[in-house]
Design a protein around this motif. Structure first.
Motif, PDB file in Angstrom:
ATOM      1  N   LEU A 228    -170.277  22.344  83.341  1.00 16.72           N
ATOM      2  CA  LEU A 228    -170.861  22.094  82.037  1.00 16.72           C
ATOM      3  C   LEU A 228    -172.257  22.617  81.717  1.00 16.72           C
ATOM      4  O   LEU A 228    -172.254  22.953  80.762  1.00 16.72           O
ATOM      5  N   ASP A 229    -173.082  22.865  82.895  1.00 16.99           N
ATOM      6  CA  ASP A 229    -174.321  23.485  82.503  1.00 16.99           C
ATOM      7  C   ASP A 229    -174.375  24.817  82.423  1.00 16.99           C
ATOM      8  O   ASP A 229    -175.198  25.304  82.546  1.00 16.99           O
ATOM      9  N   ARG A 230    -173.222  25.627  82.615  1.00 18.67           N
ATOM     10  CA  ARG A 230    -173.225  27.007  82.615  1.00 18.67           C
ATOM     11  C   ARG A 230    -172.540  27.650  81.385  1.00 18.67           C
ATOM     12  O   ARG A 230    -172.649  28.888  81.134  1.00 18.67           O
ATOM     13  N   LEU A 231    -172.709  26.622  80.244  1.00 18.61           N
ATOM     14  CA  LEU A 231    -172.023  27.348  78.775  1.00 18.61           C
ATOM     15  C   LEU A 231    -173.336  27.951  78.677  1.00 18.61           C
ATOM     16  O   LEU A 231    -174.380  27.971  78.669  1.00 18.61           O
ATOM     17  N   PRO A 232    -172.821  29.292  77.565  1.00 20.62           N
ATOM     18  CA  PRO A 232    -174.025  29.926  77.061  1.00 20.62           C
ATOM     19  C   PRO A 232    -175.009  29.358  76.056  1.00 20.62           C
ATOM     20  O   PRO A 232    -176.206  29.568  76.366  1.00 20.62           O
ATOM     21  N   VAL A 233    -174.618  28.399  75.431  1.00 21.29           N
ATOM     22  CA  VAL A 233    -175.730  27.722  74.598  1.00 21.29           C
ATOM     23  C   VAL A 233    -175.619  26.281  74.398  1.00 21.29           C
ATOM     24  O   VAL A 233    -174.427  25.729  74.220  1.00 21.29           O
ATOM     25  N   ILE A 234    -176.470  25.621  74.910  1.00 17.33           N
ATOM     26  CA  ILE A 234    -176.342  24.128  74.823  1.00 17.33           C
ATOM     27  C   ILE A 234    -177.811  23.739  74.291  1.00 17.33           C
ATOM     28  O   ILE A 234    -178.917  24.203  74.492  1.00 17.33           O
ATOM     29  N   ASP A 235    -177.503  23.091  73.125  1.00 21.83           N
ATOM     30  CA  ASP A 235    -178.914  22.444  72.267  1.00 21.83           C
ATOM     31  C   ASP A 235    -178.862  21.069  71.713  1.00 21.83           C
ATOM     32  O   ASP A 235    -177.749  20.426  71.999  1.00 21.83           O
ATOM     33  N   HIS A 236    -179.696  21.020  70.778  1.00 26.31           N
ATOM     34  CA  HIS A 236    -179.787  19.528  69.979  1.00 26.31           C
ATOM     35  C   HIS A 236    -178.567  18.911  69.512  1.00 26.31           C
ATOM     36  O   HIS A 236    -178.158  17.930  69.186  1.00 26.31           O
ATOM     37  N   LEU A 237    -177.663  19.901  69.075  1.00 28.10           N
ATOM     38  CA  LEU A 237    -176.314  19.581  68.680  1.00 28.10           C
ATOM     39  C   LEU A 237    -175.121  19.702  69.498  1.00 28.10           C
ATOM     40  O   LEU A 237    -173.973  19.723  69.024  1.00 28.10           O
ATOM     41  N   THR A 238    -175.446  19.395  70.539  1.00 28.32           N
ATOM     42  CA  THR A 238    -174.281  19.413  71.577  1.00 28.32           C
ATOM     43  C   THR A 238    -173.892  17.936  72.161  1.00 28.32           C
ATOM     44  O   THR A 238    -174.813  17.383  72.556  1.00 28.32           O
TER      45      THR A 238
ATOM     46  N   GLU B 194    -169.079  25.777  64.119  1.00 30.39           N
ATOM     47  CA  GLU B 194    -168.615  24.701  65.213  1.00 30.39           C
ATOM     48  C   GLU B 194    -168.085  25.377  66.302  1.00 30.39           C
ATOM     49  O   GLU B 194    -167.234  26.277  66.314  1.00 30.39           O
ATOM     50  N   GLU B 195    -168.302  24.733  67.448  1.00 33.50           N
ATOM     51  CA  GLU B 195    -167.737  25.050  68.774  1.00 33.50           C
ATOM     52  C   GLU B 195    -167.170  23.870  69.413  1.00 33.50           C
ATOM     53  O   GLU B 195    -167.717  22.855  69.354  1.00 33.50           O
ATOM     54  N   VAL B 196    -165.663  24.163  69.713  1.00 28.47           N
ATOM     55  CA  VAL B 196    -164.976  23.074  70.669  1.00 28.47           C
ATOM     56  C   VAL B 196    -164.476  23.667  71.956  1.00 28.47           C
ATOM     57  O   VAL B 196    -163.791  24.478  71.808  1.00 28.47           O
ATOM     58  N   THR B 197    -165.190  23.384  72.982  1.00 24.76           N
ATOM     59  CA  THR B 197    -164.801  24.173  74.196  1.00 24.76           C
ATOM     60  C   THR B 197    -164.340  23.364  75.377  1.00 24.76           C
ATOM     61  O   THR B 197    -165.116  22.080  75.738  1.00 24.76           O
ATOM     62  N   LYS B 198    -163.349  23.502  76.115  1.00 25.46           N
ATOM     63  CA  LYS B 198    -162.909  22.668  77.145  1.00 25.46           C
ATOM     64  C   LYS B 198    -163.279  23.489  78.428  1.00 25.46           C
ATOM     65  O   LYS B 198    -162.859  24.461  78.660  1.00 25.46           O
ATOM     66  N   VAL B 199    -163.934  22.730  79.400  1.00 29.00           N
ATOM     67  CA  VAL B 199    -164.637  23.230  80.659  1.00 29.00           C
ATOM     68  C   VAL B 199    -164.038  21.922  81.669  1.00 29.00           C
ATOM     69  O   VAL B 199    -164.052  20.959  81.428  1.00 29.00           O
TER      70      VAL B 199
ATOM     71  N   GLN C 277    -176.750  13.498  72.552  1.00 29.53           N
ATOM     72  CA  GLN C 277    -178.182  13.766  73.086  1.00 29.53           C
ATOM     73  C   GLN C 277    -178.049  14.836  74.279  1.00 29.53           C
ATOM     74  O   GLN C 277    -178.972  14.771  75.005  1.00 29.53           O
ATOM     75  N   VAL C 278    -177.192  15.818  74.296  1.00 32.22           N
ATOM     76  CA  VAL C 278    -177.060  16.537  75.455  1.00 32.22           C
ATOM     77  C   VAL C 278    -178.032  17.858  74.990  1.00 32.22           C
ATOM     78  O   VAL C 278    -177.429  18.899  74.505  1.00 32.22           O
ATOM     79  N   TYR C 279    -179.204  17.694  74.920  1.00 32.32           N
ATOM     80  CA  TYR C 279    -180.183  18.527  74.278  1.00 32.32           C
ATOM     81  C   TYR C 279    -180.302  19.971  74.958  1.00 32.32           C
ATOM     82  O   TYR C 279    -180.379  21.059  74.009  1.00 32.32           O
ATOM     83  N   ASN C 280    -180.224  20.168  76.376  1.00 30.46           N
ATOM     84  CA  ASN C 280    -180.528  21.405  76.887  1.00 30.46           C
ATOM     85  C   ASN C 280    -179.697  21.510  78.050  1.00 30.46           C
ATOM     86  O   ASN C 280    -178.873  20.423  78.631  1.00 30.46           O
ATOM     87  N   ARG C 281    -179.979  22.584  78.938  1.00 33.78           N
ATOM     88  CA  ARG C 281    -179.181  22.936  80.086  1.00 33.78           C
ATOM     89  C   ARG C 281    -179.733  21.683  80.971  1.00 33.78           C
ATOM     90  O   ARG C 281    -178.962  21.663  82.121  1.00 33.78           O
ATOM     91  N   GLN C 282    -180.708  21.521  81.162  1.00 37.04           N
ATOM     92  CA  GLN C 282    -181.321  20.464  82.286  1.00 37.04           C
ATOM     93  C   GLN C 282    -180.404  19.295  81.988  1.00 37.04           C
ATOM     94  O   GLN C 282    -180.212  18.454  82.983  1.00 37.04           O
ATOM     95  N   VAL C 283    -180.518  18.741  80.625  1.00 42.97           N
ATOM     96  CA  VAL C 283    -179.981  17.543  80.506  1.00 42.97           C
ATOM     97  C   VAL C 283    -178.398  17.418  80.915  1.00 42.97           C
ATOM     98  O   VAL C 283    -177.776  16.514  81.612  1.00 42.97           O
ATOM     99  N   ALA C 284    -177.952  18.764  80.765  1.00 37.33           N
ATOM    100  CA  ALA C 284    -176.333  19.008  80.821  1.00 37.33           C
ATOM    101  C   ALA C 284    -176.277  18.981  82.473  1.00 37.33           C
ATOM    102  O   ALA C 284    -175.298  18.403  82.795  1.00 37.33           O
ATOM    103  N   SER C 285    -177.054  19.475  83.229  1.00 34.54           N
ATOM    104  CA  SER C 285    -176.903  19.510  84.610  1.00 34.54           C
ATOM    105  C   SER C 285    -177.059  18.169  85.331  1.00 34.54           C
ATOM    106  O   SER C 285    -176.192  17.636  85.951  1.00 34.54           O
ATOM    107  N   ASP C 286    -177.972  17.217  84.587  1.00 35.72           N
ATOM    108  CA  ASP C 286    -178.032  15.862  85.171  1.00 35.72           C
ATOM    109  C   ASP C 286    -176.921  15.010  84.845  1.00 35.72           C
ATOM    110  O   ASP C 286    -176.195  14.352  85.434  1.00 35.72           O
ATOM    111  N   ALA C 287    -176.368  15.343  83.527  1.00 38.82           N
ATOM    112  CA  ALA C 287    -175.101  14.658  83.254  1.00 38.82           C
ATOM    113  C   ALA C 287    -173.938  15.042  84.035  1.00 38.82           C
ATOM    114  O   ALA C 287    -173.161  14.232  84.599  1.00 38.82           O
TER     115      ALA C 287
END
Length: 489
Positions: free
Chosen positions: A205-215, A195-200, A160-170
């Motif tokens: 974490l919150d700087r990825l180009p796309v973060i959505d409901h399937l992240t 499908e995307e698999v990215t190591k960072v 449930q890393v839905y968006n950039r804000q959730v990613a930032s908090d995480a």
């Protein structure tokens, strides 16, 4: 009235089970937690009607209240007599907070509930990342990261890393656990063509180009240091080195031949302590331990004692000499601890030591020997009452050394050596009165000299000068530079 909960699978329509598809196709009331799922296009194409809670996502202040509102709505409609099929992404029982809430509320509301098995995104994730969950895995909703235990030892999947804000908090929460530069794997659209698999690193974490409901995010387990340690590895290595077919040099060593190495390793430990270099200290303590294991192995081969005997003896001694910890004796302060220690040692060594100065090892460095001789003599009252006459003694011995240095050559060599020894002995006594260990103090000065001299060497190389081109005055300027530089460090 009743609720049937189904899962839409991790992404592609091919991951939906036949049972789930039949329920979706024949549902009287089909409610989706969210219509943002790859399978929804197929449902629409087949003319299957549904409603979703997507409108609530835009209005909710936080996920906790959102999930609570969704669960209450589903339960309320079921109590009104509707037969509801409630569909969620993935599997109903994997990281689905609304399902957890509905299960709890259904019991209280006396609403029948059926949950249909489904494939979750975890099965795809295991395959893509080569993870076997049997080795331990914690799965948590991004909203619940704050509940993680501080000693988490398993790998972690954050859903449930839905968006950039959730990613930032995480990210901020995880950095407290793992540090800024801990590498994590971000997965998006698992099981789909894009499908995307990215190591960072975590800080990215919150700087990825796309973060959505399937992240989702996978955090590998931290290397766990064993709480129980064993000396077996180093003992086994030493046994191998000393065995036939081992190392010729190690096989040839004796207690006597190893003496100088032991002393060298101890001084390297002192240097690491002075430098406050934890990495170096760890390494040098290991070298000292190796010397202990080496001696124990030599003794074991001759039938003397084993490494276990060394450990047992020192453990028993520490327990015996700390009755205020392991017994019923009480002490007021550290000074009384030392007093007890000395009294216990005296009782233990009563048969071995008959003279006041007995017990000082013959092979100690001279400064340490002088210090221990004076300390033992002081215990029986052979000592000054205060430091003033100690200062006088130092000056007296220096004057006698000066006089000896002025004697004719033959007498000078013999007398000056003895007088210099007297000066050093007097200075050691001064150190004792000042509470300074002379061996450590001289070692500090040696290291200080080494660093300052190295500074001069570096400067000469930078200036392309040779030693023979420099006079003492020029070198003294560089020496003062080195002193000033190192006093600021």
């Amino acid at each position: 009235m009743g609720i049937t909960i189904v899962g839409l699978g991790p992404g592609s329509f091919k991951h939906i089970t036949l049972e789930t598809w039949e329920l979706l196709s024949n549902a009287g009331t089909l409610i989706l937690r969210t219509a943002k799922h790859p399978c929804i296009e197929k449902l629409t194409a087949q003319g299957i009607g549904f409603t979703s809670f997507d409108h609530l996502y835009e209005q909710a202040n936080d996920f906790s209240s959102l999930y609570e509102e969704i669960a209450q709505s589903v339960i309320a409609r079921a109590r009104q007599g509707e037969e509801i099929v409630y569909a969620v992404p993935g599997s109903p029982l994997v990281a689905e907070k609304t399902v957890e809430l509905i299960r709890t509320k259904a019991k209280t509301a006396e609403v029948s509930l059926t949950i249909i098995p489904a494939m979750s995104f975890l099965e795809v994730l295991y395959t893509r990342l080569g993870i076997d969950p049997i080795n331990g895995l914690t799965i948590v909703d991004a909203a619940d990261l704050a509940t993680l235990p501080p000693d988490l030892a398993t790998g972690l999947v954050i859903t449930q890393v839905y968006n950039r804000q959730v990613a930032s908090d995480a990210k901020l929460t995880l950095m407290d656990y793992f540090g800024d530069e801990y590498q994590v794997t971000v997965v998006r659209n698992l099981g789909l063509p894009d499908e995307e698999v990215t190591k960072v690193m975590l800080f990215e974490l919150d700087r990825l180009p796309v973060i959505d409901h399937l992240t989702s995010v996978y955090v590998p387990a931290r290397p766990v240091r064993s709480k129980v340690f064993s000396l077996d590895p180093v003992v086994d290595v030493m046994a191998r080195l000393r065995s036939p077919g081992g190392c010729v040099w190690d096989i040839e060593q004796t207690h006597l031949s190893l003496r100088r190495y032991f002393v060298e390793e101890v001084y390297e430990v002192l240097e690491a302590i002075e430098l406050a270099d934890g990495v170096k200290l760890c390494e040098e303590l290991g070298d000292v331990l190796l010397q202990i294991v080496f001696h124990a192995r030599i003794a074991e081969e001759s039938g003397g004692f084993t490494m276990q005997d060394v450990i047992d003896n020192v453990t028993e001694k520490m327990v015996r000499r700390h009755p205020h910890v392991f017994g019923s004796i009480t002490v007021r302060d550290a000074a009384e601890v030392v007093l007890n220690w000395e009294q216990i040692k005296k009782r233990e060594k009563a048969l071995e030591r008959t003279g006041v100065l007995d017990g000082i090892p013959v092979g100690l460095p001279s400064l340490m020997t002088a210090y221990k001789l004076q300390a033992k003599a002081a215990k029986v009252g052979f000592d000054w009452d205060n430091i003033a006459p100690v200062w006088d003694k130092v000056f007296e011995e220096l004057q006698e050394l000066r006089e000896a240095a002025a004697l004719p050559a033959v007498a000078r060599e013999r007398e000056a050596e003895g007088e210099l020894g007297d000066v050093l002995f007097a200075v050691v006594n001064l150190a004792r009165f000042m509470g300074i260990d002379p061996e450590t103090a001289l070692n500090v000065t040696n290291n200080k000299f080494r660093k300052r001299f190295a500074y001069i060497e570096i400067k000469l190389k930078e200036q392309k000068c040779r030693w023979e081109d420099m006079d003492l005055a020029s070198l003294d300027i560089l020496w003062e530079e080195a002193k000033k530089k190192m006093s600021l460090e």
